[in-house]
Structures are given as C-alpha cells and as structure tokens.
Design an enzyme around this catalytic site. Structure first.
Site, PDB file in Angstrom:
ATOM      1  N   ASP A  29       0.803  -1.065  -0.091  1.00 39.42           N
ATOM      2  CA  ASP A  29      -0.023   0.184  -0.022  1.00 39.42           C
ATOM      3  C   ASP A  29       0.862   1.213   0.046  1.00 39.42           C
ATOM      4  O   ASP A  29       1.923   1.297   0.546  1.00 39.42           O
ATOM      5  CB  ASP A  29      -0.963  -0.083   1.205  1.00 39.42           C
ATOM      6  CG  ASP A  29      -2.112   0.892   1.146  1.00 39.42           C
ATOM      7  OD1 ASP A  29      -2.275   1.267  -0.059  1.00 39.42           O
ATOM      8  OD2 ASP A  29      -2.686   1.466   2.158  1.00 39.42           O
ATOM      9  N   ASN A  77     -10.755  -2.448  -5.556  1.00 44.17           N
ATOM     10  CA  ASN A  77     -10.049  -1.488  -6.423  1.00 44.17           C
ATOM     11  C   ASN A  77     -11.016  -1.246  -7.694  1.00 44.17           C
ATOM     12  O   ASN A  77     -10.264  -0.169  -8.372  1.00 44.17           O
ATOM     13  CB  ASN A  77      -8.709  -1.918  -6.670  1.00 44.17           C
ATOM     14  CG  ASN A  77      -7.791  -1.893  -5.239  1.00 44.17           C
ATOM     15  OD1 ASN A  77      -6.866  -2.880  -5.283  1.00 44.17           O
ATOM     16  ND2 ASN A  77      -7.800  -0.938  -4.368  1.00 44.17           N
ATOM     17  N   SER A 205      -8.247  -4.801   4.881  1.00 43.35           N
ATOM     18  CA  SER A 205      -8.720  -4.546   3.485  1.00 43.35           C
ATOM     19  C   SER A 205      -9.248  -5.842   2.671  1.00 43.35           C
ATOM     20  O   SER A 205      -8.696  -6.049   1.668  1.00 43.35           O
ATOM     21  CB  SER A 205      -7.799  -3.684   2.834  1.00 43.35           C
ATOM     22  OG  SER A 205      -7.501  -2.454   3.150  1.00 43.35           O
ATOM     23  N   GLU A 216       1.074 -13.169  12.151  1.00 44.14           N
ATOM     24  CA  GLU A 216       1.870 -12.130  12.890  1.00 44.14           C
ATOM     25  C   GLU A 216       1.626 -10.837  11.880  1.00 44.14           C
ATOM     26  O   GLU A 216       1.854 -11.044  10.556  1.00 44.14           O
ATOM     27  CB  GLU A 216       3.073 -12.206  13.077  1.00 44.14           C
ATOM     28  CG  GLU A 216       3.379 -13.292  14.141  1.00 44.14           C
ATOM     29  CD  GLU A 216       2.930 -13.084  15.746  1.00 44.14           C
ATOM     30  OE1 GLU A 216       2.864 -11.984  15.890  1.00 44.14           O
ATOM     31  OE2 GLU A 216       2.435 -14.168  16.316  1.00 44.14           O
TER      32      GLU A 216
HETATM   33  C1  IPE Z   1      -5.037  -2.747  -0.319  1.00 41.61           C
HETATM   34  O1  IPE Z   1      -4.999  -1.297  -0.527  1.00 41.61           O
HETATM   35  C2  IPE Z   1      -5.232  -3.404  -1.770  1.00 41.61           C
HETATM   36  C3  IPE Z   1      -4.038  -3.588  -2.145  1.00 41.61           C
HETATM   37  C4  IPE Z   1      -2.913  -3.124  -1.776  1.00 41.61           C
HETATM   38  C5  IPE Z   1      -4.189  -4.183  -3.710  1.00 41.61           C
HETATM   39  P1  IPE Z   1      -6.128  -0.297  -0.885  1.00 41.61           P
HETATM   40  O2  IPE Z   1      -5.242   1.009  -0.776  1.00 41.61           O
HETATM   41  O3  IPE Z   1      -7.015  -0.772  -1.562  1.00 41.61           O
HETATM   42  O4  IPE Z   1      -6.783  -0.434   0.599  1.00 41.61           O
HETATM   43  P2  IPE Z   1      -7.799   0.469   1.606  1.00 41.61           P
HETATM   44  O5  IPE Z   1      -8.784   1.135   0.554  1.00 41.61           O
HETATM   45  O6  IPE Z   1      -6.647   1.417   2.183  1.00 41.61           O
HETATM   46  O7  IPE Z   1      -8.465  -0.239   2.767  1.00 41.61           O
HETATM   47  C1  IPE Z   2      -1.379   0.278  -3.424  1.00 43.59           C
HETATM   48  O1  IPE Z   2      -1.141   1.452  -3.517  1.00 43.59           O
HETATM   49  C2  IPE Z   2      -1.569  -0.409  -4.698  1.00 43.59           C
HETATM   50  C3  IPE Z   2      -2.752  -0.669  -5.176  1.00 43.59           C
HETATM   51  C4  IPE Z   2      -3.923  -0.777  -4.506  1.00 43.59           C
HETATM   52  C5  IPE Z   2      -2.886  -1.438  -6.672  1.00 43.59           C
HETATM   53  P1  IPE Z   2      -2.498   2.594  -3.733  1.00 43.59           P
HETATM   54  O2  IPE Z   2      -2.680   2.903  -4.801  1.00 43.59           O
HETATM   55  O3  IPE Z   2      -3.354   2.109  -2.634  1.00 43.59           O
HETATM   56  O4  IPE Z   2      -1.700   3.899  -2.858  1.00 43.59           O
HETATM   57  P2  IPE Z   2      -2.553   4.744  -1.783  1.00 43.59           P
HETATM   58  O5  IPE Z   2      -2.958   3.874  -0.780  1.00 43.59           O
HETATM   59  O6  IPE Z   2      -3.375   5.669  -2.552  1.00 43.59           O
HETATM   60  O7  IPE Z   2      -1.127   5.673  -1.484  1.00 43.59           O
HETATM   61 MG    MG Z   3      -4.061   2.399  -0.679  1.00 45.19          MG
END
Ligand code: IPE
Ligand code: IPE
Ligand code: MG
Length: 249
Positions: A29, A77, A205, A216
């Site tokens: 993330d 997503n 998530s 863990e």
């Molecule tokens: C979790 O990240 C999904 C992936 C890393 C693929 P998100 O950015 O989608 O999760 P939320 O929205 O912060 O819960």
């Molecule tokens: C995680 O990074 C990658 C995917 C969910 C594909 P994010 O795209 O969620 O990045 P942030 O959380 O918006 O910074």
């Molecule tokens: Mg994210």
C-alpha cells in the site's frame, strides 16, 4: 575491483535462519501517496511499486523465505477511476510477460489467486501461461492476489461445497477446515506466518481473511515503493521477537 556489498544479499547476521517465516504476505500500500509526494501522477507510484516487489521476491529467495504472497488488486479496487484500473491491468500484463523468462531462470513458481475470470482476456492469457510454465519449478512460491477479495473467496468456497453436498458427494458433517481450505483460491498455498502492510494503515482490506487467523501482523509507515531490503530486514527482526502462541500457553 571493489567488493560487492554482500550484507543485504546474504541473510543478515542478526536473523535466525531457523526461525524465518516460511510464508510472507504483503499488502503493498501507498503507491499513490508516494507519487503524490514526488509530485508525480499516481501511476508512477505503481510503476515503482513493481520494482519494490521484484526486489522483495529476490530478497525472499536470497534469504530463504519459501513463499511470498502479494496483494496486487482487490475486488474493491475496481471502484477507482477507469484510467488507473486500466493502467494497472496493462502494467500487470506487461510485467508478467517481461518477467516470465527471469522467473524460469530463478526457478520461481508463480500462482494467481482471486476471481481471475473477471480480468481482461489478454491478462488472463499471460496469467495462465506463467502459471503453466512455472508449475514444476521448485524454488520460491510466489502468489499474486489479483481481483482478490477475502469475503468473495469464502463465499465461492461455500457455493462449491454446497453444490457438492447437493449432489450427494459430501455430507455436511464432513465439512472441516481441510475440506474448506481445498476450496479456497489459496488451496496449496498455505497460511502466511507474517503479514507486512506498508504506508501505516492498520487494516486487512479484505485480504486473506481465513488464512490470516494466526499470522503475525507488521505495519510500517514506509510507502510501498520505498520498501527495500533494509525495511524487510526490520520486519523480520520484529517477527523474530514475537512469541507465537496459537492460543496455547
Ligand atoms: C489494499 O490497498 C489493496 C492492495 C494493496 C492491492 P487499498 O489501498 O485498496 O486499501 P484501503 O482502501 O486503504 O483499505
Ligand atoms: C497500493 O497503493 C496499490 C494498489 C492498491 C493497486 P495505492 O494505490 O492504494 O496507494 P495509496 O494508498 O493511494 O497511497
Ligand atoms: Mg491504498
């Protein structure tokens, strides 16, 4: 000739090889926030995120972690802007095509988990090809969760099991954890010992809800594109400090 900095190629000396997690899962993330901080479009964060994942896979192999599972795209997503979703699908496909030869050379077995049927046809073709070609590789088992949702996974397992019961192949009293696990996307992948989530968010998530019953959890504020071997080292040190009790004393 200058010596190669071997310190992070080899398992760091303060880690106990015997007590490494066998299976590490990562919620990658923070790509978007990383890009924003650099004044770049979000997609640049995803690009850099791929580099971080490639290095983590290699690091796991170098240090003797047997399985790595990465959350690449959640069922939620799809709710992002079309351009970002489209970019990600194209990125996955391109990376997979580019990396297959390298994975073969490195003896990596790649598996995808999630509702793969709903992915673009051209991506599915690359997924199937990479899974088929690496099937018999005996090195690290690399699992990528794409269009993955833990609740959806549990629901589809329930449907499949209910159908077996309806058709008389299974008795309700025979449904145990082993039967259930065989119907999950992750059948044969196993439960993660350690979950790492980057960018500071303290939630799952919808990732591996069943499988992480006793994993863990390790959360770092570092954004995914900045997650490197030194960060992984820290996560493993934290893991080795933990006392896994599994409900016992
Ligand atoms: C979790 O990240 C999904 C992936 C890393 C693929 P998100 O950015 O989608 O999760 P939320 O929205 O912060 O819960
Ligand atoms: C995680 O990074 C990658 C995917 C969910 C594909 P994010 O795209 O969620 O990045 P942030 O959380 O918006 O910074
Ligand atoms: Mg994210």
């Amino acid at each position: 000739m200058t010596a190669k900095p071997t310190i992070l190629q080899d398992l760091p000396a303060d880690l106990d090889r015997e007590r490494l997690p066998k299976h590490v899962a990562v919620i990658m993330d923070g790509n978007g926030r990383w890009a924003k901080r650099q004044g770049l479009p979000r997609i640049m964060g995803h690009r850099r995120g791929v580099d971080a994942l490639k290095d983590l896979l290699r690091c796991c192999r170098d240090w003797g972690v047997q399985a790595l599972t990465a959350y690449a795209f959640s069922t939620e997503n799809w709710g992002r802007p079309f351009e970002e979703v489209d970019f990600l699908m194209t990125l996955f496909e391109r990376v997979l095509r580019q990396e297959l030869r390298e994975m073969m050379r490195e003896n990596v077995r790649i598996t995808f988990v999630g509702n793969l049927d709903a992915l673009p046809q051209s991506l599915r073709a690359e997924i199937e090809r990479s899974m088929a070609e690496t099937r018999n590789n005996s090195g690290i088992h690399f699992t990528v969760a794409t269009n993955y949702g833990g609740r959806q996974e549990i629901l589809q397992a329930c449907r499949a099991i209910a159908t077996q019961v309806q058709q008389g192949h299974l008795q309700p009293e025979d449904i145990d954890e082993a039967v259930f696990e065989r119907h999950l996307y992750t059948a044969g992948v196993g439960d993660p010992d350690l979950l790492i989530r980057t960018s500071g968010e303290m939630r799952l998530s919808n990732f591996l809800l069943w499988q992480m019953a006793y994993s863990e959890l390790y959360v770092t504020d570092t954004l995914w594109p900045d997650f490197d071997r030194a960060e992984f080292h820290q996560a493993l040190c934290a893991y080795q400090q933990r006392h896994r009790r599994f409900g016992k004393l």
